[in-house]
Design a protein around this motif. Structure first.
Motif, mmCIF file in Angstrom:
data_model
loop_
_atom_site.group_PDB
_atom_site.id
_atom_site.type_symbol
_atom_site.label_atom_id
_atom_site.label_comp_id
_atom_site.label_asym_id
_atom_site.label_seq_id
_atom_site.Cartn_x
_atom_site.Cartn_y
_atom_site.Cartn_z
ATOM 1 N N LYS A 188 0.834 -1.203 0.000
ATOM 2 C CA LYS A 188 0.000 0.000 0.000
ATOM 3 C C LYS A 188 0.869 1.254 0.000
ATOM 4 C CE LYS A 188 -3.367 2.915 0.438
ATOM 5 N NZ LYS A 188 -4.391 2.836 1.477
ATOM 6 N N ALA A 189 1.953 1.254 0.778
ATOM 7 C CA ALA A 189 2.837 2.423 0.819
ATOM 8 C C ALA A 189 3.441 2.694 -0.554
ATOM 9 C CB ALA A 189 3.935 2.201 1.855
ATOM 10 N N ARG A 190 3.927 1.654 -1.213
ATOM 11 C CA ARG A 190 4.518 1.841 -2.544
ATOM 12 C C ARG A 190 3.457 2.217 -3.575
ATOM 13 N NH1 ARG A 190 9.574 -2.346 -3.349
ATOM 14 N NH2 ARG A 190 10.554 -1.954 -1.329
ATOM 15 N N MET A 191 2.257 1.706 -3.381
ATOM 16 C CA MET A 191 1.146 2.042 -4.261
ATOM 17 C C MET A 191 0.868 3.549 -4.211
ATOM 18 S SD MET A 191 -2.766 0.671 -3.857
ATOM 19 C CE MET A 191 -2.263 -1.057 -3.861
ATOM 20 N N GLU A 205 -3.016 -6.479 -11.261
ATOM 21 C CA GLU A 205 -1.685 -6.485 -11.865
ATOM 22 C C GLU A 205 -0.730 -5.559 -11.118
ATOM 23 O OE1 GLU A 205 -1.766 -5.643 -15.998
ATOM 24 O OE2 GLU A 205 -3.002 -7.376 -16.512
ATOM 25 N N GLU A 206 -1.219 -4.408 -10.695
ATOM 26 C CA GLU A 206 -0.353 -3.459 -10.000
ATOM 27 C C GLU A 206 0.098 -4.008 -8.651
ATOM 28 O OE1 GLU A 206 1.602 0.386 -9.649
ATOM 29 O OE2 GLU A 206 1.026 -1.022 -11.217
ATOM 30 N N ILE A 207 -0.799 -4.664 -7.939
ATOM 31 C CA ILE A 207 -0.416 -5.285 -6.668
ATOM 32 C C ILE A 207 0.655 -6.343 -6.899
ATOM 33 C CG2 ILE A 207 -1.251 -6.813 -4.833
ATOM 34 C CD1 ILE A 207 -3.846 -5.257 -4.822
ATOM 35 N N VAL A 208 0.486 -7.146 -7.942
ATOM 36 C CA VAL A 208 1.472 -8.185 -8.237
ATOM 37 C C VAL A 208 2.794 -7.564 -8.676
ATOM 38 C CG1 VAL A 208 2.028 -10.085 -9.798
ATOM 39 C CG2 VAL A 208 -0.232 -9.959 -8.751
ATOM 40 N N ARG A 209 2.731 -6.506 -9.482
ATOM 41 C CA ARG A 209 3.971 -5.848 -9.918
ATOM 42 C C ARG A 209 4.753 -5.308 -8.733
ATOM 43 N NH1 ARG A 209 1.028 -4.221 -14.765
ATOM 44 N NH2 ARG A 209 0.071 -2.511 -13.602
#
Length: 715
Positions: free
Chosen positions: A664-667, A706-710
Motif C-alpha cells: 500500500k505504501a509503494r502504491m 496487476e499493480e499489486i502483483v507488480r
C-alpha cells in the motif's frame, strides 16, 4: 543463496524504520534512525545479500516435503501447502488458521494460475495468456510514461481553453521563503536533506497537463483584490475570476476521469508543508486574485482524486456530474434548511425525497431528516430510542434513568454506535457487542442470550442495531430474526444501512435487507452506493412526529406559530441542528436524471464488478480471499507472493499482513491506484476492495490486481 524469508525480513525491518522516522518528533530522533538505517543498508546491500536476489522462490521445483506441486503450463506453485486452504479459510483459534477437508472438491478440477509468473513473462490480464477465459479479456488502459516532459504528454488532440506553462518549480515561493531558502528542483532545503534517506525525493514527475494556471488573464487578475469582487466590486472582475476558477475545476474533473492521470501526487506531511503555502496570514497586504487561483490550483494538484476510476480506498467514491451541478447550485444559494420561509423549494424537495426513500423501505407514512453524515443519523436514532423508553431524559437528563439503557450491536458495527452512547452520556460500556458468524453477521442466538442476561441484571434493553453492510466485510445482519426479538422484548430496532442501503433500489439485491420494513429507524447514506456528492445522509423514522417530540425546543425567534403559511413545513424544530445545510437537492437532481431504474442499473453494475473481482481472485494463486462469497460489494483478500508459499500457520498470515502495508505504501508513492487495507479481529492486514464508483470497469479491476502483483514482485 539466501532464502526469500530473509529477504522479507530485511525489507520489513527497513520499512519499520522508515515508519518510525515518519513519527519522530525531533531532528535528533530522525538522525539516530538514519544512522541505523544506513548501517543496515550497508550490510544488506552487499553482493549476495537478499536485497540482491530475486524475490520469488524457485519456479517449478520444490524441496519441501509435502509442500508443492509443479504446474506444467506456467511453472507456478499450487496453493496446497501444509494445512493452508486458500479458498476455505477458517478460524481455528485466536490468530490461527487451518485448512478444512475437501479442498479438491471445493475447487473442482479447475486450476489456479500465477499472475506473478504471467507478468514476469511480459503478459497481463489484458493479453492472451495460458490462464482460463483469457481469450475474452480486453486490453487494459494505457500507462502514462511520467518520465516524459508534460508537453510531450499532451498529444495532438489535447488542448486547454487557456494555456501556458505551469511554474517551473514544485515548491511555492511563499513556502520556500518560510523555510528560509529558494531552491531549484535539483536541490533540497536543509530540513529536506535530513530526511533524505526516508522520504523519497524521486517521485514521478508532476502531471500538469490539466491544472496549468498561467492563463492569459494573469496580468489582469494580478492587479485585482477580493475587494474588487461582488458584492461591492465589479461584475466584470467577478465574472473573469469565477470563470477562470470554473475552467480550473472542469479541468480537474476531466483529469480525474482520465485513466492516464494519477489518483494522487503523494508527498509526506513535512514535504507537503514545504511545497504548499498553508500559512494563515495577518499582513495588511492581501493576496491578489491570481494568487488566490494559484492557491486553488495547488490544492487541487495535491488532493487525492476520489472520483478517479481507480480510487477504491473508501466507501464514498466517484463523482456524479449531475450531483456536482446540484452541489454547485446549493453552494451558490447558501440556504439554511430550518424554515420554509428561507428555503421554500428545497424544503419541499426534501419532503418528497424522504417520502420516496420511506416507500423503498416499505413504510406508507413516517418521518425523516437529512443529517451531516451517517454518524449523526445514527445518533438521531439512538436519541429517539432513549426518548421512547425514558421521555423524562429530555428535561431531567440521565438523572431520569431508572434503569441502565443497553444497546446491542454487532461486533463489526460502525464505531458511531459506541460514539453515540458516549455523546449521550450512556457510556460505551452500555454497548454490548454481539459475536458474528463466519460471514460477519450478528449471531442471533448470542444476541438473545445477552438480552436475557441484561434483563436478569435489571438493565433496560433499549435498542438493537442491525448493520446492513458492515464497513469491512460488507455483511448484512439478518433483520427478520432480530425484528422478532425486538417485538418479543419491546426493543427499538435501528437498521444502520449507511453503506448497504443502496440495495433497496435494486430488485435483484434488496433481498439482502429482507425485513427492513419492520425497523423503527433506518440510516441511509446516498453518498455511498448511490454516488451522491458528499455529504448526503438521511435518518428515516417509521412513525410520524417522533422527531419533533424528541427534539423540539420551540424557539419563537425562528419557529413562530402565527406565520402566514403552514408551519408544519418548518423542519428546524425537529432537528438537533439549527443551521442545516441543504444536502437533498443534489440527490433529487440525480433522481430526476436517472430515475429509480437508473439507480438500479448503477447498483447492479457495482455488484457485477464485485463478481468479476471474485472470479479473478479465484483464477490466480497469487491471492487469497477472506470471504469466498462476499454479500455486499466489499471484496477482502490477501496478496500471496511466491516468497510466502512455503510458510504456514500464524507466521504466514502475519507476514502477509506486513507485506500488505508495504505494498500500500509503494502504491501511494506511485500514485496510480488506491486500495484500502486493515486488520479485523484476529486477521492481520488484508486489502479491502470497495465498489461504489460508477466510473470503474472490469479493466480497472484487472489493473488493480496487476499493480499489486507488480509491486509485490519487487519485494
Amino acid at each position: 543463496m539466501p532464502d526469500a524469508e530473509e529477504l522479507i525480513r530485511v525489507l520489513e525491518a527497513v520499512h519499520d524504520e522508515k515508519c518510525a522516522v515518519s513519527r519522530a518528533d525531533s531532528y535528533e530522533e530522525k538522525m539516530s534512525y538514519q544512522n541505523k538505517f544506513l548501517n543496515r543498508k550497508t550490510v544488506a546491500g552487499t553482493t549476495g545479500s537478499p536485497l540482491h536476489q530475486a524475490s520469488s522462490v524457485a519456479n517449478g521445483t520444490s524441496t519441501a516435503s509435502g509442500g508443492y506441486q509443479t504446474r506444467e503450463n506456467n511453472n507456478a506453485v499450487s496453493p496446497v501447502e501444509n494445512g493452508i486452504d486458500r479458498m476455505g479459510l477458517q478460524r481455528k483459534s485466536s490468530r490461527a488458521y487451518e485448512r478444512g477437508d475437501g479442498l479438491d472438491e471445493r475447487m473442482g478440477s479447475s486450476r489456479k494460475y500465477s499472475l506473478t509468473q504471467a507478468i514476469s513473462n511480459g503478459s497481463s490480464l489484458g493479453q492472451n495468456s495460458s490462464g482460463p477465459n483469457s481469450a475474452g479479456l480486453q486490453d487494459g488502459a494505457p500507462e502514462l510514461d511520467y518520465s516524459q516532459p508534460a508537453s510531450a504528454l499532451q498529444g495532438p488532440n489535447f488542448h486547454l481553453r487557456r494555456t501556458q506553462s505551469q511554474r517551473t518549480i514544485e515548491r511555492s515561493p511563499a513556502a520556500l521563503q518560510r523555510v528560509g531558502t529558494l531552491t531549484t528542483k535539483e536541490t533540497l532545503t536543509p530540513s529536506f536533506a535530513a530526511d533524505k534517506q526516508f522520504f523519497p525525493t524521486t517521485f514521478p514527475q508532476i502531471d500538469d497537463r490539466y491544472l496549468r494556471l498561467d492563463y492569459a488573464n494573469q496580468d489582469y487578475l494580478s492587479k485585482m483584490l477580493h475587494s474588487d469582487l461582488l458584492p461591492k466590486g465589479s461584475p466584470e472582475v467577478t465574472r473573469e475570476f469565477m470563470s477562470t476558477l470554473v475552467t480550473l475545476l472542469l479541468n480537474y474533473v476531466e483529469m480525474q476521469n482520465d485513466r492516464t492521470s494519477r489518483v494522487l501526487e503523494f508527498r509526506h506531511p513535512k514535504q507537503l508543508e514545504q511545497i504548499v503555502d498553508i500559512d494563515v496570514p495577518d499582513e495588511e497586504s492581501p493576496s491578489n486574485l491570481y494568487q488566490i487561483l494559484l492557491d486553488c490550483q495547488q490544492a487541487l494538484q495535491y488532493q487525492v482524486r476520489s472520483g478517479h476510476p481507480r480510487f477504491f480506498n473508501q466507501i464514498s467514491t466517484g463523482l456524479d456530474m449531475v450531483s456536482l451541478a446540484g452541489e454547485w447550485l446549493t453552494a451558490t444559494t447558501n440556504s439554511n434548511m430550518f424554515t420554509y420561509e428561507v428555503s421554500p423549494v428545497f424544503v419541499l424537495i426534501e419532503k418528497a425525497v424522504l417520502q420516496k426513500m420511506r416507500e423503498l423501505v416499505g413504510w406508507p407514512t413516517g418521518d425523516g431528516i437529512f443529517a451531516p453524515g451517517g454518524s449523526i443519523s445514527t445518533l438521531y436514532a439512538i436519541h429517539l430510542a432513549r426518548h421512547r423508553k425514558f421521555p423524562l431524559c429530555k428535561t431531567k437528563g440521565v438523572y431520569a434513568l431508572t434503569k441502565r439503557p443497553i444497546i446491542f450491536t454487532s461486533a463489526h458495527c460502525h464505531y458511531s454506535i459506541p460514539q453515540a452512547a458516549a455523546v449521550m452520556g450512556l457510556g460505551t460500556d452500555s454497548v454490548v457487542e454481539i459475536p458474528v458468524d463466519e460471514k460477519g453477521r450478528m449471531d442471533i442466538d448470542k444476541l438473545e442470550e445477552q438480552i436475557m442476561a441484561c434483563l436478569e441484571r435489571g438493565d433496560e434493553p433499549m435498542l438493537i442495531n442491525a448493520t446492513c453492510g458492515t464497513t469491512v466485510l460488507g455483511a448484512f445482519d439478518p433483520i427478520m430474526p432480530i425484528a422478532d426479538l425486538c417485538e418479543k422484548y419491546d426493543i427499538w430496532l435501528h437498521a444502520d444501512a449507511a453503506w448497504g442501503g443502496g440495495v433497496l433500489v435494486s430488485r435483484k439485491h434488496r433481498k439482502l435487507m429482507n425485513g427492513i420494513e419492520r425497523a423503527n429507524s433506518v440510516t441511509w447514506n446516498p453518498h455511498k452506493m448511490l454516488g451522491a456528492h458528499l455529504q448526503c445522509s438521511a435518518v428515516l423514522i417509521r412513525e410520524p412526529n417522533q422527531l419533533f417530540s424528541c427534539n423540539n425546543m420551540s424557539a419563537d425567534y425562528l419557529f413562530q406559530q402565527d406565520k402566514h403559511y403552514n408551519v408544519e413545513y418548518d423542519t428546524g424544530d425537529k432537528a438537533i441542528q439549527c443551521g442545516r445545510k441543504n444536502d437533498v437537492f443534489k440527490l433529487w437532481l440525480m433522481w430526476r436524471a436517472k430515475g429509480t431504474l437508473g439507480f438500479e442499473r448503477q447498483v447492479n453494475g457495482l455488484f457485477e464488478l464485485r463478481d468479476h473481482l471474485v472470479r479473478r481472485l479465484n483464477e490466480f494463486e497469487d491471492f487469497e480471499l477472506i470471504l469466498p462469497e462476499p454479500e455486499c460489494t466489499n471484496v477482502c483478500f490477501w496478496y500471496v507472493p511466491p516468497s510466502c508459499a512455503n510458510m504456514v500457520g500464524n507466521r504466514r498470515y502475519e507476514r502477509l499482513g506486513r507485506i500488505t502495508a508495504i505494498i500500500k505504501a509503494r502504491m501511494m508513492d506511485r500514485g496510480n491506484l488506491m486500495v484500502g487495507y486493515q486488520p479485523l479481529d484476529d486477521r492481520p492486514n488484508f486489502f479491502r476492495m470497495l465498489f461504489s464508483n460508477a466510473a470503474s470497469t472490469n479493466e480497472d479491476v484487472d489493473f488493480m490486481l496487476e499493480e499489486i502483483v507488480r509491486i509485490g514482485h519487487e519485494l
